[in-house]
Structure formats: structure tokens, C-alpha cells
Design an enzyme around this catalytic site. Structure first.
Site, PDB file in Angstrom:
ATOM      1  N   ARG A  69       0.815  -1.208   0.000  1.00  0.00           N
ATOM      2  CA  ARG A  69       0.000   0.000   0.000  1.00  0.00           C
ATOM      3  C   ARG A  69       0.860   1.275   0.000  1.00  0.00           C
ATOM      4  NH1 ARG A  69      -5.179  -0.168   0.714  1.00  0.00           N
ATOM      5  NH2 ARG A  69      -5.297  -2.232   1.642  1.00  0.00           N
ATOM      6  N   MET A  94     -11.774   4.208  -4.055  1.00  0.00           N
ATOM      7  CA  MET A  94     -12.024   3.025  -3.235  1.00  0.00           C
ATOM      8  C   MET A  94     -10.717   2.346  -2.821  1.00  0.00           C
ATOM      9  SD  MET A  94     -15.160   3.516  -3.042  1.00  0.00           S
ATOM     10  CE  MET A  94     -16.110   2.141  -2.448  1.00  0.00           C
ATOM     11  N   ARG A  95      -9.853   3.125  -2.193  1.00  0.00           N
ATOM     12  CA  ARG A  95      -8.588   2.602  -1.684  1.00  0.00           C
ATOM     13  C   ARG A  95      -8.447   3.020  -0.228  1.00  0.00           C
ATOM     14  NH1 ARG A  95      -5.364  -0.919  -3.559  1.00  0.00           N
ATOM     15  NH2 ARG A  95      -3.652   0.162  -2.536  1.00  0.00           N
ATOM     16  N   LEU A  97      -6.131   4.299   2.552  1.00  0.00           N
ATOM     17  CA  LEU A  97      -4.887   5.072   2.458  1.00  0.00           C
ATOM     18  C   LEU A  97      -3.906   4.627   3.534  1.00  0.00           C
ATOM     19  CD1 LEU A  97      -6.578   8.556   2.006  1.00  0.00           C
ATOM     20  CD2 LEU A  97      -5.613   7.091   0.214  1.00  0.00           C
ATOM     21  N   ASN A 111     -13.188  13.433   2.241  1.00  0.00           N
ATOM     22  CA  ASN A 111     -13.835  12.250   1.676  1.00  0.00           C
ATOM     23  C   ASN A 111     -15.335  12.423   1.815  1.00  0.00           C
ATOM     24  OD1 ASN A 111     -14.047   9.597   0.581  1.00  0.00           O
ATOM     25  ND2 ASN A 111     -14.413   8.797   2.643  1.00  0.00           N
ATOM     26  N   HIS A 113     -18.768   9.932   2.183  1.00  0.00           N
ATOM     27  CA  HIS A 113     -19.155   8.545   2.436  1.00  0.00           C
ATOM     28  C   HIS A 113     -20.679   8.472   2.452  1.00  0.00           C
ATOM     29  CE1 HIS A 113     -18.858   4.465   3.842  1.00  0.00           C
ATOM     30  NE2 HIS A 113     -19.772   4.742   4.754  1.00  0.00           N
ATOM     31  N   THR A 145      -8.642  10.829   8.142  1.00  0.00           N
ATOM     32  CA  THR A 145      -7.604  10.462   9.108  1.00  0.00           C
ATOM     33  C   THR A 145      -7.292   8.988   8.877  1.00  0.00           C
ATOM     34  OG1 THR A 145      -9.219   9.823  10.767  1.00  0.00           O
ATOM     35  CG2 THR A 145      -8.448  12.122  10.831  1.00  0.00           C
ATOM     36  N   LEU A 148     -10.649   4.499   8.956  1.00  0.00           N
ATOM     37  CA  LEU A 148     -11.479   4.401   7.758  1.00  0.00           C
ATOM     38  C   LEU A 148     -12.863   5.019   7.989  1.00  0.00           C
ATOM     39  CD1 LEU A 148     -11.801   3.176   4.856  1.00  0.00           C
ATOM     40  CD2 LEU A 148     -12.803   1.186   5.990  1.00  0.00           C
ATOM     41  N   ASP A 149     -13.225   5.991   7.168  1.00  0.00           N
ATOM     42  CA  ASP A 149     -14.521   6.682   7.247  1.00  0.00           C
ATOM     43  C   ASP A 149     -14.755   7.274   8.642  1.00  0.00           C
ATOM     44  OD1 ASP A 149     -15.049   5.931   4.578  1.00  0.00           O
ATOM     45  OD2 ASP A 149     -15.941   4.042   5.217  1.00  0.00           O
TER      46      ASP A 149
HETATM   47  C1  GAR Z   1     -20.245   7.991  -3.930  1.00  0.00           C
HETATM   48  O1  GAR Z   1     -21.582   7.727  -3.639  1.00  0.00           O
HETATM   49  C2  GAR Z   1     -19.407   8.036  -2.657  1.00  0.00           C
HETATM   50  O2  GAR Z   1     -20.143   8.433  -1.547  1.00  0.00           O
HETATM   51  C3  GAR Z   1     -18.946   6.621  -2.534  1.00  0.00           C
HETATM   52  O3  GAR Z   1     -18.686   6.198  -3.825  1.00  0.00           O
HETATM   53  C4  GAR Z   1     -19.609   6.836  -4.711  1.00  0.00           C
HETATM   54  C5  GAR Z   1     -18.842   7.300  -5.933  1.00  0.00           C
HETATM   55  O4  GAR Z   1     -19.719   7.718  -6.928  1.00  0.00           O
HETATM   56  N1  GAR Z   1     -17.781   6.539  -1.703  1.00  0.00           N
HETATM   57  C6  GAR Z   1     -17.549   5.573  -0.812  1.00  0.00           C
HETATM   58  O5  GAR Z   1     -18.293   4.628  -0.671  1.00  0.00           O
HETATM   59  C7  GAR Z   1     -16.277   5.743  -0.012  1.00  0.00           C
HETATM   60  N2  GAR Z   1     -16.324   4.967   1.178  1.00  0.00           N
HETATM   61  P1  GAR Z   1     -19.208   8.567  -8.161  1.00  0.00           P
HETATM   62  O6  GAR Z   1     -17.995   7.830  -8.755  1.00  0.00           O
HETATM   63  O7  GAR Z   1     -20.359   8.547  -9.114  1.00  0.00           O
HETATM   64  O8  GAR Z   1     -18.852   9.938  -7.677  1.00  0.00           O
END
Ligand code: GAR
Length: 216
Positions: A69, A94-95, A97, A111, A113, A145, A148-149
Site C-alpha cells: 500500500r 475506493m482505496r 490510504l 472524503n 461517504h 484520518t 477508515l470513514d
Molecule cells: C459515492 O456515492 C461516494 O459516496 C462513494 O462512492 C460513490 C462514488 O460515486 N464513496 C464511498 O463509498 C467511499 N467509502 P461517483 O464515482 O459517481 O462519484
């Protein structure tokens, strides 16, 4: 674009509808953001097509090409830093960090979520809210931070769950909310109203122990 704008790097892994919301608002001046680079860990992410159409520089590095990573994250940071971003915006990146990456950009990574955090960190948030019989659902913008989330929450957009809602219907309504709240939170940062200090989020000089919450 004007040099007074906040320089942002947007990191994606997929469709990039949130990226598009930023592009649209940057173009018509609703946010004082200069999107200096779009990064994807997947070269086939549709969001890269959105960057190309908007003539924004983009870079893709495949995480599978790295042994761990942190070595991947160091390569990503080396590329991003060529664009001297003031702020990193994770938009469906979707990584997980590495601690190194989080420290490198401490206080400068947002971020979003798709849940009313601290509920439902991780995946499948819409199904989990439905299964729990929740009355409300939504999305939350937070500082990143190492948890995660779990970083300090800034702005939440809340919707009522209605009879007959499914994961798909919630997904489309939550995404519409995200396209409003995420640029708004980034604009607060651009205006110098939002900062990360003492491991907390501060808005207009006040510590946010709870996120600002807007109903949609
Ligand atoms: C979004 O809904 C975001 O909240 C989520 O991925 C989607 C991306 O959509 N993120 C996560 O789940 C992060 N934990 P998009 O590519 O259409 O912007």
C-alpha cells in the site's frame, strides 16, 4: 483560471458523478476551485473520460503494480505533488490510504461517504440502512484520518427513507445530495472557513463536534 483559486486534486475509482459535480461548478464559478489533476487507480474509470472532456490533466496508476500500500501511495503522492494541490478530494476513491499518505496530506484531504456517519462505515451502506429499518439516510463529508470513514465530520446531507425504497433508489437520491454537499464543503475550505486543527474540524472558528446537517 485565476491563481487565487484553491488547487484541488480529485481522486476517483469509478463513474465520477461527484467529480462531474465539481467540474460543472468550477466551470460556472459556483466554487473557487481549480481542478488541477484527476487521479484514478483504475485506468478504465469513466471519471477519466469526464476529465478528458473537461480538458483537465489526468493520471492513472494501477495499484496492482505495487507490492504494498505505501509504495503505491508514495508514487501517487509524487505525481500529485507535481500539481501542487492545496486540497485532495476523494470522490469514490475506493482505496484504503496508508498512514504515510494520510500524514503527508494531513488536514488537506476530504472524503464523502454514503451514510450518516458514524453509522455504516465501509461498504453496502444503503442496504444496511434499509435492513436496520432506519428512518433516515444520507451522506457525510469528513476530513480523512487514519481511521477508515472515521475522520472529523463536516457536513451531512440527510434524506427520509420512504416506503418502497430500495438500495438503488437510495443510491440515486443520496448521490443527488452528494453533488450538493460535497462542493459546498470544499468551497468552505477554499474560503478559509473550514480547517482541520487539533484532530477536529472547525467551521468559522467553531469546533464541529457534530457535522452541519442539511435535510433534502
Ligand atoms: C459515492 O456515492 C461516494 O459516496 C462513494 O462512492 C460513490 C462514488 O460515486 N464513496 C464511498 O463509498 C467511499 N467509502 P461517483 O464515482 O459517481 O462519484
Amino acid at each position: 483560471m485565476s491563481e487565487t483559486k484553491t488547487r484541488v486534486a480529485i481522486l476517483i475509482s469509478g463513474s465520477g458523478t461527484n467529480l462531474q459535480a465539481f467540474i460543472d461548478r468550477a466551470i460556472d464559478g459556483r466554487v473557487d476551485l481549480d481542478i488541477v489533476v484527476v487521479f484514478s487507480n483504475r485506468v478504465d474509470a469513466y471519471g477519466l473520460e469526464r476529465a478528458r472532456k473537461a480538458h483537465i490533466p489526468w493520471v492513472s496508476i494501477t495499484h496492482a503494480d505495487y507490492p504494498d500500500r505505501e509504495s503505491f501511495d508514495r508514487s501517487v503522492a509524487a505525481v500529485l505533488d507535481e500539481y501542487a494541490p492545496d486540497l485532495l478530494i476523494l470522490a469514490g476513491f475506493m482505496r484504503i490510504l496508508s498512514p504515510w499518505f494520510v500524514r503527508h496530506y494531513e488536514g488537506r484531504v476530504l472524503n464523502i461517504h454514503p451514510a450518516l456517519l458514524p453509522k455504516y462505515p465501509g461498504l453496502n451502506t444503503h442496504a444496511r440502512a434499509l435492513e436496520a429499518g432506519d428512518s433516515h439516510h444520507g451522506s457525510t463529508v469528513h476530513f480523512v484520518t487514519e481511521e477508515l470513514d472515521g475522520g472529523p465530520r463536516i457536513l451531512a446531507g440527510r434524506i427520509a427513507i420512504e416506503e418502497g425504497d430500495t438500495s438503488d433508489s437510495l443510491n440515486s437520491r443520496v448521490q443527488a445530495v452528494e453533488h450538493e454537499i460535497y462542493p459546498q464543503a470544499a468551497q468552505w475550505f477554499a474560503e478559509g472557513r473550514l480547517e482541520f486543527r487539533d484532530a477536529a474540524a472547525w467551521l468559522d472558528g467553531k469546533r464541529l463536534d457534530e457535522p452541519v446537517t442539511e435535510d433534502f
